[in-house]
Design a protein around this motif. Sequence first.
Motif: not given
Length: 478
Positions: A274-277, A316-317, A336-344, A370-374
Amino acid sequence: MTSYTGHRERSGPALLVIAAAQLLMVMDGTIVTVGLPVIGNGLKIAEADLDWVLTAYALAFGGLLLAGGRTGDLFGRRRMLRIGLLVFLAASLLGGLAGNGGVLIAARVLQGVGAAIVAPAALSLLADTFPAGPQRNKALGVYGAMGGLGSVVGLLLGGALTEYLGWRWIMFINIPIVLLVLAGTTAVVPGTRERGGIDLPGATTVTVGLGSLVYAINRAGSHGLGDRLTVTFAATAVALLTAFVLIQHGARSPMLPRRVLSDRDRLGVNLVMLLMGAGQLATFYFLTLYMQTIKQYSPMITGLAYLPFAIGVGIGSGLIGPALQARTSTRNILAIGMAVAAAAMGWFSLLTPDQNAVLVLLPAQLLGGIGLGIGFVAATIGGVHGVAPQDSGIASGLVNTSQQIGGAVGLAVLASIATTNQPPGTPLPEALTGGYTAGMLGAGAFYLTAILATVLLPMREPGRLQAVTFATPDPSER
């Protein structure tokens, strides 16, 4: 119990059809994004209302997904896959012929209804086709990748169609694709069927309640929290969503059985989805407005500018996510995925009206992809792991519901934040860019919250997802 003996020779074509259906449904959530400025001018839709072209689809899709998943369980998954595709085809034709914004938004709602039937049926058919273990894991990985890749394909295709054929082809292009997928459904197994009913009161209250909530959030951004209509719709949302909870408690065939939500692992991964979306859809919205309004990119160039995001999702995926899946827990993979996405998102905050795209826009998109793909692959696998056979449609629908509802609510919240972060007296390009970057920082906050969710909610230990299975239900459970 499903038998897989006769499915092996058809598993490849079946996966292709199922993945294509998922790609199409997710793609249509963003395919209109790049064309929004052109659509707004052509149909005279005010900029403040343009986000409804995105939100209408996400709300109908997300709000009805659980009911759509249940129809597949009851009436046959392949049959409902075909019916959903036909509804989607008719809605696409209506949208392409729309003469005003109201008709287009209505068509987007109808597309969402079709997608709400197709997506859970497709994921359940995948589980019916592939036996538990490495085969199903690989198939789920492909399916999960479509969730991330479909959004980016929509942006790329939407830009090309708007530039060379006109925005109406954003709708019309679905027709030949749907016809091809329909023809391919002969390779898909019929799927298992279950007994029970459909929770129509639950589906109605949750969909209208969420729509009222999104409208209240949107209106609060432009008219303030004290506005009468804002308060009315907010109160309506609270009443309807409360009614939904009560209905679920007493319904004979609830949309969300307690046994599905009682798994804290599943609850955790759906919260992260939900938070990713919430962050993803809003990011696409702000980036598109930045590129076309501030940088004056054409629709085609705007679409091509999203290519690094598509590459990032693939990395990522397809590479990093599966490698992590074999070595660590779902909690760690999602973090890990969310940390990479937040850095972006933090990188995107450096955008200015005269910013060189090569320095910020393109590399930040690669990192975000990459972050969201993971995250997408791990959340998709975790969302259906261990679910009882009769609940597979509900569980798969819940994964997509989380993404779509998150997108609708997140876009409403962050669009309001962007509006309030445009101080009067500031030159227009700077004011608009400031609003867009504030919205993207808000998306980063959603991703950081997702990390917090992985910490607070216990999730699977390393290796638990190496064999994705459907559990045998306890007869004493409702």
